[in-house]
Design a protein around this motif. Sequence first.
Motif, mmCIF file in Angstrom:
data_model
loop_
_atom_site.group_PDB
_atom_site.id
_atom_site.type_symbol
_atom_site.label_atom_id
_atom_site.label_comp_id
_atom_site.label_asym_id
_atom_site.label_seq_id
_atom_site.Cartn_x
_atom_site.Cartn_y
_atom_site.Cartn_z
ATOM 1 N N LEU A 115 0.905 -1.229 0.178
ATOM 2 C CA LEU A 115 -0.062 0.087 -0.098
ATOM 3 C C LEU A 115 1.040 1.345 -0.056
ATOM 4 O O LEU A 115 1.879 1.122 0.697
ATOM 5 N N GLU A 116 0.364 2.392 -0.781
ATOM 6 C CA GLU A 116 1.255 3.472 -0.610
ATOM 7 C C GLU A 116 0.144 4.698 -0.879
ATOM 8 O O GLU A 116 -0.740 4.591 -1.659
ATOM 9 N N GLY A 117 0.478 5.658 -0.285
ATOM 10 C CA GLY A 117 -0.237 7.139 -0.472
ATOM 11 C C GLY A 117 0.218 8.311 0.075
ATOM 12 O O GLY A 117 1.639 8.160 0.539
ATOM 13 N N GLY A 118 -0.259 9.199 0.264
ATOM 14 C CA GLY A 118 0.193 10.426 0.881
ATOM 15 C C GLY A 118 0.202 11.841 -0.423
ATOM 16 O O GLY A 118 -0.528 11.583 -1.293
ATOM 17 N N GLY A 119 0.648 12.732 0.071
ATOM 18 C CA GLY A 119 0.680 13.976 -0.603
ATOM 19 C C GLY A 119 1.964 14.829 -0.293
ATOM 20 O O GLY A 119 3.107 14.302 -0.048
ATOM 21 N N ASP A 120 1.896 16.153 -0.332
ATOM 22 C CA ASP A 120 3.129 16.853 -0.266
ATOM 23 C C ASP A 120 3.378 17.146 1.188
ATOM 24 O O ASP A 120 4.624 17.296 1.447
ATOM 25 N N ALA A 121 2.665 17.066 2.150
ATOM 26 C CA ALA A 121 3.076 17.057 3.605
ATOM 27 C C ALA A 121 3.492 15.704 4.267
ATOM 28 O O ALA A 121 4.241 15.660 5.232
ATOM 29 N N LEU A 122 2.906 14.695 3.629
ATOM 30 C CA LEU A 122 3.235 13.356 4.392
ATOM 31 C C LEU A 122 3.149 12.359 3.209
ATOM 32 O O LEU A 122 2.083 12.247 2.426
ATOM 33 N N ARG A 123 3.988 11.501 3.269
ATOM 34 C CA ARG A 123 3.784 9.965 2.605
ATOM 35 C C ARG A 123 4.114 8.792 3.301
ATOM 36 O O ARG A 123 4.652 8.825 4.171
ATOM 37 N N PHE A 124 3.476 7.596 2.674
ATOM 38 C CA PHE A 124 3.466 6.690 3.534
ATOM 39 C C PHE A 124 3.466 5.333 2.530
ATOM 40 O O PHE A 124 3.289 5.487 1.376
ATOM 41 N N LEU A 125 4.183 4.317 2.977
ATOM 42 C CA LEU A 125 4.270 3.015 2.296
ATOM 43 C C LEU A 125 4.332 1.920 3.168
ATOM 44 O O LEU A 125 5.068 1.985 4.116
ATOM 45 N N TYR A 126 3.591 0.847 2.968
ATOM 46 C CA TYR A 126 3.813 -0.462 3.715
ATOM 47 C C TYR A 126 4.545 -1.447 2.761
ATOM 48 O O TYR A 126 4.192 -1.803 1.679
ATOM 49 N N LEU A 127 5.472 -2.186 3.432
ATOM 50 C CA LEU A 127 6.424 -3.256 2.905
ATOM 51 C C LEU A 127 5.533 -4.370 3.733
ATOM 52 O O LEU A 127 5.513 -4.192 4.674
ATOM 53 N N ASP A 128 5.226 -5.431 2.756
ATOM 54 C CA ASP A 128 4.790 -6.585 3.148
ATOM 55 C C ASP A 128 5.945 -7.692 3.605
ATOM 56 O O ASP A 128 6.742 -8.268 2.922
ATOM 57 N N ALA A 129 6.340 -7.660 5.026
ATOM 58 C CA ALA A 129 7.465 -8.400 5.368
ATOM 59 C C ALA A 129 7.119 -9.588 6.393
ATOM 60 O O ALA A 129 7.842 -9.613 7.275
ATOM 61 N N ARG A 130 5.871 -9.928 6.366
ATOM 62 C CA ARG A 130 5.390 -10.802 7.110
ATOM 63 C C ARG A 130 6.173 -12.071 7.158
ATOM 64 O O ARG A 130 6.301 -12.796 8.028
ATOM 65 N N GLU A 131 6.670 -12.332 5.972
ATOM 66 C CA GLU A 131 7.521 -13.813 5.759
ATOM 67 C C GLU A 131 8.639 -13.778 6.495
ATOM 68 O O GLU A 131 9.210 -14.643 7.176
ATOM 69 N N PHE A 132 9.241 -12.449 6.874
ATOM 70 C CA PHE A 132 10.602 -12.311 7.456
ATOM 71 C C PHE A 132 10.135 -11.784 8.842
ATOM 72 O O PHE A 132 10.969 -12.554 10.022
ATOM 73 N N LEU A 133 9.383 -10.965 9.331
ATOM 74 C CA LEU A 133 9.390 -10.421 10.681
ATOM 75 C C LEU A 133 7.806 -10.909 11.333
ATOM 76 O O LEU A 133 7.632 -10.603 12.414
ATOM 77 N N GLY A 134 6.958 -11.214 10.256
ATOM 78 C CA GLY A 134 5.676 -11.627 10.911
ATOM 79 C C GLY A 134 4.627 -10.402 10.845
ATOM 80 O O GLY A 134 3.519 -10.424 11.351
ATOM 81 N N HIS A 135 5.036 -9.379 10.344
ATOM 82 C CA HIS A 135 4.285 -8.121 10.434
ATOM 83 C C HIS A 135 4.687 -7.171 9.129
ATOM 84 O O HIS A 135 5.663 -7.509 8.449
ATOM 85 N N TYR A 136 3.855 -6.028 8.942
ATOM 86 C CA TYR A 136 4.047 -5.302 7.962
ATOM 87 C C TYR A 136 5.210 -4.031 8.403
ATOM 88 O O TYR A 136 5.429 -3.763 9.739
ATOM 89 N N LEU A 137 5.988 -3.483 7.674
ATOM 90 C CA LEU A 137 6.784 -2.341 7.908
ATOM 91 C C LEU A 137 6.152 -1.040 7.260
ATOM 92 O O LEU A 137 5.957 -0.974 5.743
ATOM 93 N N GLU A 138 5.785 -0.016 7.737
ATOM 94 C CA GLU A 138 5.511 0.884 7.461
ATOM 95 C C GLU A 138 6.594 2.124 7.389
ATOM 96 O O GLU A 138 7.363 2.015 8.210
ATOM 97 N N TYR A 139 6.588 3.016 6.264
ATOM 98 C CA TYR A 139 7.592 3.939 6.190
ATOM 99 C C TYR A 139 6.975 5.198 5.908
ATOM 100 O O TYR A 139 6.018 5.301 5.248
ATOM 101 N N THR A 140 7.436 6.385 6.557
ATOM 102 C CA THR A 140 6.645 7.617 6.320
ATOM 103 C C THR A 140 7.721 8.698 6.095
ATOM 104 O O THR A 140 8.822 8.569 6.585
ATOM 105 N N TRP A 141 7.258 9.685 5.660
ATOM 106 C CA TRP A 141 8.271 10.841 5.326
ATOM 107 C C TRP A 141 7.260 11.951 5.663
ATOM 108 O O TRP A 141 5.932 11.813 5.124
ATOM 109 N N MET A 142 7.710 12.989 6.043
ATOM 110 C CA MET A 142 6.567 14.272 6.557
ATOM 111 C C MET A 142 7.526 15.503 6.823
ATOM 112 O O MET A 142 8.818 15.470 7.125
#
Length: 153
Positions: A115-142
């Motif tokens: 999943l990915e989204g956002g705009g000029d003030a905030l952006r976000f992205l989810y990586l599916d790391a469930r196979e490695f860590l058992g959960h997603y990794l979200e990254y943001t820039w703001m």
Amino acid sequence: MIEGHHYQNAYVTRNIDKWVETFNARAKIDKVIRYEGSTPVVTPVGPATQTNKLAFIWVDDLQYELIQPVGGTVNLFRDALPAGDGLQFHHICMRVDNWDEFRRRVDKQSFPVALEGGGDALRFLYLDAREFLGHYLEYTWMTSERWTQMGGH
């Protein structure tokens, strides 16, 4: 791919009000920010919308994000809901300093973008790391202003 400043642990629930009250009773909370709304996102199958109730609960330098999915054409959180009204761990979130450089590295790593989204003030992205860590990794820039609005310090 793990990088950036880890500042958030996120949980999904069917009853966000119950869990905000529970955090208030059990934690030394610095700030609670609540939001409900729809967000346009891009998924591996194309554009979509997700609608959630959110609570951002700050305890010292860690933000607990509580997410209650309520609608939308797609929702990364709905499939992870527990059977009852408990909390279910979903992801951690890291803040990165330079989105363009980070995004180039995402394209070269092995975790799929969920999943990915956002705009000029905030952006976000989810990586599916469930196979490695058992959960997603979200990254943001703001922007610094948005970070302050989100309760960051």
